[in-house]
Design a protein around this motif. Sequence first.
Motif, PDB file in Angstrom:
ATOM      1  N   GLU A 208       0.834  -1.207   0.000  1.00  0.00           N
ATOM      2  CA  GLU A 208       0.000   0.000   0.000  1.00  0.00           C
ATOM      3  C   GLU A 208       0.872   1.261   0.000  1.00  0.00           C
ATOM      4  O   GLU A 208       0.606   2.213  -0.728  1.00  0.00           O
ATOM      5  CB  GLU A 208      -0.928  -0.026   1.219  1.00  0.00           C
ATOM      6  N   MET A 209       1.909   1.277   0.828  1.00  0.00           N
ATOM      7  CA  MET A 209       2.811   2.433   0.880  1.00  0.00           C
ATOM      8  C   MET A 209       3.460   2.691  -0.471  1.00  0.00           C
ATOM      9  O   MET A 209       3.479   3.822  -0.954  1.00  0.00           O
ATOM     10  CB  MET A 209       3.934   2.179   1.899  1.00  0.00           C
ATOM     11  N   LEU A 210       3.995   1.642  -1.062  1.00  0.00           N
ATOM     12  CA  LEU A 210       4.707   1.798  -2.330  1.00  0.00           C
ATOM     13  C   LEU A 210       3.746   2.159  -3.466  1.00  0.00           C
ATOM     14  O   LEU A 210       4.120   2.883  -4.384  1.00  0.00           O
ATOM     15  CB  LEU A 210       5.501   0.535  -2.651  1.00  0.00           C
ATOM     16  N   ARG A 211       2.515   1.693  -3.386  1.00  0.00           N
ATOM     17  CA  ARG A 211       1.507   2.024  -4.396  1.00  0.00           C
ATOM     18  C   ARG A 211       1.202   3.524  -4.375  1.00  0.00           C
ATOM     19  O   ARG A 211       0.967   4.138  -5.403  1.00  0.00           O
ATOM     20  CB  ARG A 211       0.233   1.217  -4.150  1.00  0.00           C
ATOM     21  N   HIS A 212       1.204   4.119  -3.185  1.00  0.00           N
ATOM     22  CA  HIS A 212       0.853   5.534  -3.038  1.00  0.00           C
ATOM     23  C   HIS A 212       2.081   6.426  -2.848  1.00  0.00           C
ATOM     24  O   HIS A 212       1.935   7.605  -2.516  1.00  0.00           O
ATOM     25  CB  HIS A 212      -0.095   5.721  -1.850  1.00  0.00           C
ATOM     26  N   ALA A 213       3.259   5.884  -3.065  1.00  0.00           N
ATOM     27  CA  ALA A 213       4.483   6.653  -2.819  1.00  0.00           C
ATOM     28  C   ALA A 213       4.698   7.730  -3.873  1.00  0.00           C
ATOM     29  O   ALA A 213       4.463   7.527  -5.055  1.00  0.00           O
ATOM     30  CB  ALA A 213       5.693   5.721  -2.783  1.00  0.00           C
ATOM     31  N   GLN A 214       5.151   8.867  -3.384  1.00  0.00           N
ATOM     32  CA  GLN A 214       5.611   9.951  -4.250  1.00  0.00           C
ATOM     33  C   GLN A 214       7.073  10.147  -3.874  1.00  0.00           C
ATOM     34  O   GLN A 214       7.389  10.475  -2.740  1.00  0.00           O
ATOM     35  CB  GLN A 214       4.809  11.233  -3.990  1.00  0.00           C
ATOM     36  N   VAL A 215       7.950   9.895  -4.822  1.00  0.00           N
ATOM     37  CA  VAL A 215       9.375  10.007  -4.548  1.00  0.00           C
ATOM     38  C   VAL A 215       9.787  11.459  -4.763  1.00  0.00           C
ATOM     39  O   VAL A 215       9.572  12.023  -5.829  1.00  0.00           O
ATOM     40  CB  VAL A 215      10.194   9.056  -5.450  1.00  0.00           C
ATOM     41  N   GLY A 216      10.334  12.054  -3.707  1.00  0.00           N
ATOM     42  CA  GLY A 216      10.746  13.456  -3.773  1.00  0.00           C
ATOM     43  C   GLY A 216      12.105  13.612  -4.423  1.00  0.00           C
ATOM     44  O   GLY A 216      12.979  12.764  -4.282  1.00  0.00           O
ATOM     45  N   ASP A 217      12.251  14.693  -5.160  1.00  0.00           N
ATOM     46  CA  ASP A 217      13.530  15.013  -5.779  1.00  0.00           C
ATOM     47  C   ASP A 217      14.426  15.703  -4.767  1.00  0.00           C
ATOM     48  O   ASP A 217      13.950  16.364  -3.843  1.00  0.00           O
ATOM     49  CB  ASP A 217      13.331  15.947  -6.979  1.00  0.00           C
ATOM     50  N   ALA A 218      15.722  15.561  -4.962  1.00  0.00           N
ATOM     51  CA  ALA A 218      16.672  16.266  -4.114  1.00  0.00           C
ATOM     52  C   ALA A 218      16.507  17.763  -4.343  1.00  0.00           C
ATOM     53  O   ALA A 218      16.309  18.206  -5.474  1.00  0.00           O
ATOM     54  CB  ALA A 218      18.094  15.845  -4.458  1.00  0.00           C
ATOM     55  N   PRO A 219      16.556  18.551  -3.277  1.00  0.00           N
ATOM     56  CA  PRO A 219      16.381  19.983  -3.453  1.00  0.00           C
ATOM     57  C   PRO A 219      17.498  20.577  -4.307  1.00  0.00           C
ATOM     58  O   PRO A 219      18.653  20.214  -4.173  1.00  0.00           O
ATOM     59  CB  PRO A 219      16.419  20.537  -2.025  1.00  0.00           C
ATOM     60  N   LYS A 220      17.100  21.484  -5.205  1.00  0.00           N
ATOM     61  CA  LYS A 220      18.089  22.139  -6.067  1.00  0.00           C
ATOM     62  C   LYS A 220      18.814  23.235  -5.310  1.00  0.00           C
ATOM     63  O   LYS A 220      19.957  23.526  -5.559  1.00  0.00           O
ATOM     64  CB  LYS A 220      17.398  22.678  -7.317  1.00  0.00           C
ATOM     65  N   ASN A 221      18.121  23.863  -4.353  1.00  0.00           N
ATOM     66  CA  ASN A 221      18.694  24.910  -3.524  1.00  0.00           C
ATOM     67  C   ASN A 221      18.879  24.316  -2.127  1.00  0.00           C
ATOM     68  O   ASN A 221      17.901  23.932  -1.494  1.00  0.00           O
ATOM     69  CB  ASN A 221      17.733  26.107  -3.497  1.00  0.00           C
ATOM     70  N   PRO A 222      20.111  24.236  -1.622  1.00  0.00           N
ATOM     71  CA  PRO A 222      20.326  23.600  -0.313  1.00  0.00           C
ATOM     72  C   PRO A 222      19.641  24.323   0.845  1.00  0.00           C
ATOM     73  O   PRO A 222      19.472  23.746   1.904  1.00  0.00           O
ATOM     74  CB  PRO A 222      21.848  23.616  -0.147  1.00  0.00           C
ATOM     75  N   ASP A 223      19.221  25.574   0.647  1.00  0.00           N
ATOM     76  CA  ASP A 223      18.524  26.312   1.696  1.00  0.00           C
ATOM     77  C   ASP A 223      17.005  26.233   1.559  1.00  0.00           C
ATOM     78  O   ASP A 223      16.279  26.841   2.321  1.00  0.00           O
ATOM     79  CB  ASP A 223      18.945  27.785   1.680  1.00  0.00           C
TER      80      ASP A 223
END
Length: 167
Positions: free
Chosen positions: A71-86
Amino acid sequence: MAEDRQTIWLTQGAFDKLGQELDFLKTEGRAQVTAKIASARSEGDLSENGGYHAAREEQGHMESRIVQLEEMLRHAQVGDAPKNPDEVAVGTRVTIAYFGDPDDTDTFLLGSREMLGADESLDSQVFSPQSPLGEAVLGACKGDLVSYVAPNGKTIKVTIVAVEAHD
């Protein structure tokens, strides 16, 4: 994927780790528990066989975890690494000061509890990007003042004090 309350935010690393756990449980994990049940069953009377009952309980927990992971993996949204470290993004550890008071701060992970490492305390604060605080800080940068409406109806202002990548 439409963003809703069922969406679970994960880093790529957390998504991969949970996928590996699911694969293990569905293959080797099931085989191991099945072997334990068969071994205990061969000992005779099942009504008083503690090993058999323990193995069946383990099987139940494992099957429940498999359903949870699917269920978790079905609804997972993988976040991108932030482009701005702040900039606050999913997978960052954020320190905020309430109403600009440097003595009234909190640090939390923006994402989901599954992003926490095995060595991290389950007491660590985690806020979903869909939570009122999560929505307010998402995309903000270090030094920004943002506000959100708390569940009690009060508006709370916070200053982003620090943003760091979560390992």
